[in-house]
Write a protein that holds these residues in place. Structure first.
Motif, PDB file in Angstrom:
ATOM      1  N   SER A 101     107.864  31.041 138.098  1.00  0.00           N
ATOM      2  CA  SER A 101     106.634  31.756 138.431  1.00  0.00           C
ATOM      3  C   SER A 101     105.467  30.791 138.327  1.00  0.00           C
ATOM      4  N   PHE A 102     104.523  30.917 139.272  1.00  0.00           N
ATOM      5  CA  PHE A 102     103.372  30.010 139.327  1.00  0.00           C
ATOM      6  C   PHE A 102     102.083  30.834 139.264  1.00  0.00           C
ATOM      7  N   ALA A 103     101.105  30.342 138.490  1.00  0.00           N
ATOM      8  CA  ALA A 103      99.869  31.110 138.309  1.00  0.00           C
ATOM      9  C   ALA A 103      98.716  30.176 137.957  1.00  0.00           C
ATOM     10  N   VAL A 104      97.499  30.731 138.054  1.00  0.00           N
ATOM     11  CA  VAL A 104      96.301  30.046 137.581  1.00  0.00           C
ATOM     12  C   VAL A 104      95.698  30.889 136.469  1.00  0.00           C
ATOM     13  N   HIS A 105      95.294  30.232 135.398  1.00  0.00           N
ATOM     14  CA  HIS A 105      94.709  30.900 134.248  1.00  0.00           C
ATOM     15  C   HIS A 105      93.236  30.514 134.162  1.00  0.00           C
ATOM     16  N   LEU A 106      92.354  31.532 134.043  1.00  0.00           N
ATOM     17  CA  LEU A 106      90.907  31.295 134.016  1.00  0.00           C
ATOM     18  C   LEU A 106      90.292  31.951 132.789  1.00  0.00           C
ATOM     19  N   THR A 107      89.396  31.230 132.110  1.00  0.00           N
ATOM     20  CA  THR A 107      88.699  31.750 130.941  1.00  0.00           C
ATOM     21  C   THR A 107      87.224  31.414 131.052  1.00  0.00           C
ATOM     22  N   ASN A 108      86.374  32.438 130.944  1.00  0.00           N
ATOM     23  CA  ASN A 108      84.929  32.233 131.017  1.00  0.00           C
ATOM     24  C   ASN A 108      84.411  31.881 129.625  1.00  0.00           C
ATOM     25  N   THR A 109      83.942  30.647 129.460  1.00  0.00           N
ATOM     26  CA  THR A 109      83.437  30.185 128.165  1.00  0.00           C
ATOM     27  C   THR A 109      81.921  30.310 128.050  1.00  0.00           C
ATOM     28  N   GLY A 110      81.260  30.795 129.096  1.00  0.00           N
ATOM     29  CA  GLY A 110      79.798  30.862 129.095  1.00  0.00           C
ATOM     30  C   GLY A 110      79.264  32.255 128.825  1.00  0.00           C
ATOM     31  N   PRO A 111      77.929  32.408 128.831  1.00  0.00           N
ATOM     32  CA  PRO A 111      77.297  33.694 128.524  1.00  0.00           C
ATOM     33  C   PRO A 111      77.117  34.606 129.730  1.00  0.00           C
ATOM     34  N   GLU A 112      77.387  34.107 130.935  1.00  0.00           N
ATOM     35  CA  GLU A 112      77.186  34.893 132.150  1.00  0.00           C
ATOM     36  C   GLU A 112      78.508  35.039 132.908  1.00  0.00           C
ATOM     37  N   ALA A 113      78.597  36.127 133.696  1.00  0.00           N
ATOM     38  CA  ALA A 113      79.771  36.293 134.550  1.00  0.00           C
ATOM     39  C   ALA A 113      79.809  35.179 135.600  1.00  0.00           C
ATOM     40  N   VAL A 114      80.998  34.729 135.922  1.00  0.00           N
ATOM     41  CA  VAL A 114      81.183  33.643 136.881  1.00  0.00           C
ATOM     42  C   VAL A 114      82.095  34.129 138.003  1.00  0.00           C
ATOM     43  N   THR A 115      81.675  33.865 139.251  1.00  0.00           N
ATOM     44  CA  THR A 115      82.486  34.201 140.416  1.00  0.00           C
ATOM     45  C   THR A 115      82.924  32.909 141.103  1.00  0.00           C
ATOM     46  N   VAL A 116      84.225  32.780 141.327  1.00  0.00           N
ATOM     47  CA  VAL A 116      84.765  31.584 141.958  1.00  0.00           C
ATOM     48  C   VAL A 116      85.752  31.994 143.043  1.00  0.00           C
ATOM     49  N   GLN A 117      86.139  31.038 143.848  1.00  0.00           N
ATOM     50  CA  GLN A 117      87.256  31.238 144.765  1.00  0.00           C
ATOM     51  C   GLN A 117      88.431  30.444 144.217  1.00  0.00           C
ATOM     52  N   ALA A 118      89.630  31.006 144.360  1.00  0.00           N
ATOM     53  CA  ALA A 118      90.814  30.383 143.764  1.00  0.00           C
ATOM     54  C   ALA A 118      92.017  30.537 144.685  1.00  0.00           C
ATOM     55  N   LYS A 119      92.895  29.549 144.612  1.00  0.00           N
ATOM     56  CA  LYS A 119      94.154  29.572 145.346  1.00  0.00           C
ATOM     57  C   LYS A 119      95.273  29.143 144.400  1.00  0.00           C
ATOM     58  N   VAL A 120      96.482  29.623 144.690  1.00  0.00           N
ATOM     59  CA  VAL A 120      97.647  29.222 143.905  1.00  0.00           C
ATOM     60  C   VAL A 120      98.772  28.840 144.866  1.00  0.00           C
ATOM     61  N   GLY A 121      99.472  27.789 144.506  1.00  0.00           N
ATOM     62  CA  GLY A 121     100.632  27.359 145.273  1.00  0.00           C
ATOM     63  C   GLY A 121     101.612  26.663 144.354  1.00  0.00           C
ATOM     64  N   TRP A 122     102.576  26.032 144.939  1.00  0.00           N
ATOM     65  CA  TRP A 122     103.568  25.325 144.138  1.00  0.00           C
ATOM     66  C   TRP A 122     104.046  24.096 144.901  1.00  0.00           C
ATOM     67  N   VAL A 123     104.571  23.153 144.141  1.00  0.00           N
ATOM     68  CA  VAL A 123     105.051  21.896 144.704  1.00  0.00           C
ATOM     69  C   VAL A 123     106.515  21.728 144.333  1.00  0.00           C
ATOM     70  N   ARG A 124     107.334  21.478 145.332  1.00  0.00           N
ATOM     71  CA  ARG A 124     108.754  21.202 145.089  1.00  0.00           C
ATOM     72  C   ARG A 124     109.076  19.838 145.675  1.00  0.00           C
ATOM     73  N   THR A 125     109.454  18.927 144.831  1.00  0.00           N
ATOM     74  CA  THR A 125     109.789  17.565 145.246  1.00  0.00           C
ATOM     75  C   THR A 125     108.697  16.986 146.141  1.00  0.00           C
ATOM     76  N   ARG A 126     107.453  17.079 145.658  1.00  0.00           N
ATOM     77  CA  ARG A 126     106.259  16.509 146.288  1.00  0.00           C
ATOM     78  C   ARG A 126     105.798  17.227 147.548  1.00  0.00           C
TER      79      ARG A 126
END
Length: 203
Positions: A101-126
């Motif tokens: 299973s492949f995933a991205v983990h995000l944690t907001n360390t600041g005082p304000e809400a943060v909006t980002v764009q994100a993608k997830v994929g995987w690599v098999r033998t390069r």
């Protein structure tokens, strides 16, 4: 002496008229090289604040359900922690008998809400592959202060193939970013028996 008076008068008239002719010539259409250039989009004008960049409305918004898990758990490894706008994130791979299973983990360390764009994929033998569904093409993610989010690991699963190496690949950036920052998880090596997994830090 009087015969020089007309010559002197003509010189004075020319000296007065010449600057006017030059000024008129420079103000002609298409000849003013000092005309102000329009500012680029988002730039401040006359002390006004920059205009906000348009949000990526074309990206689906990921809104996790209440109580959704925020840790990948199980036999997993992640990559190094990276930061975008105070948001800490990393790519993670989990391996068990059912597959990887492949995933991205995000944690907001600041005082304000943060909006980002994100993608997830995987690599098999390069060779890189996007995850299926919206996470593979890109989503908008809003992370509240002090909150952690995990992309659904069950949305990006691959079978165990013998004698193959895998990594998760995550990409995160601001909404107006043309290209995203990329990070990889630690590599896991599936052994020839198709069941045993050895991480790079165990080899």
């Amino acid at each position: 002496m009087r015969r020089w008076l007309p010559v002197a008068a003509a010189v004075m008239v020319a000296a007065a008229v010449l600057p006017l002719l030059l000024l008129a010539g420079r103000s002609g259409a298409g000849t003013d090289e000092t005309a102000p250039v329009p500012p680029p989009p988002g730039a401040s004008v006359a002390g006004e604040p920059p205009t906000a960049a348009p949000e990526r409305a074309d990206l689906p918004l990921f809104s996790p359900a209440a109580g959704a898990r925020t840790e990948i758990g199980g036999n997993h490894r992640c990559g190094r922690i990276r930061y975008v706008e105070g948001l800490a994130w990393t790519a993670c791979t989990r391996v068990d008998e059912s597959g990887l299973s492949f995933a991205v983990h995000l944690t907001n360390t600041g005082p304000e809400a943060v909006t980002v764009q994100a993608k997830v994929g995987w690599v098999r033998t390069r060779a890189s592959h996007p995850c299926p569904g919206p996470w593979g093409t890109g989503v908008r993610v809003v992370v509240a202060p002090g909150q952690s989010l995990l992309s659904p690991p069950e949305s990006c699963v691959q079978p165990l193939l013998p004698a193959t190496a895998y990594q998760a690949r995550a990409e995160v950036g601001t909404l107006d970013a043309v290209s995203l920052y990329r990070e990889m998880s630690m590599t896991v090596h599936i052994q020839p028996d198709g069941r045993t997994a050895i991480w790079a830090d165990e080899a």
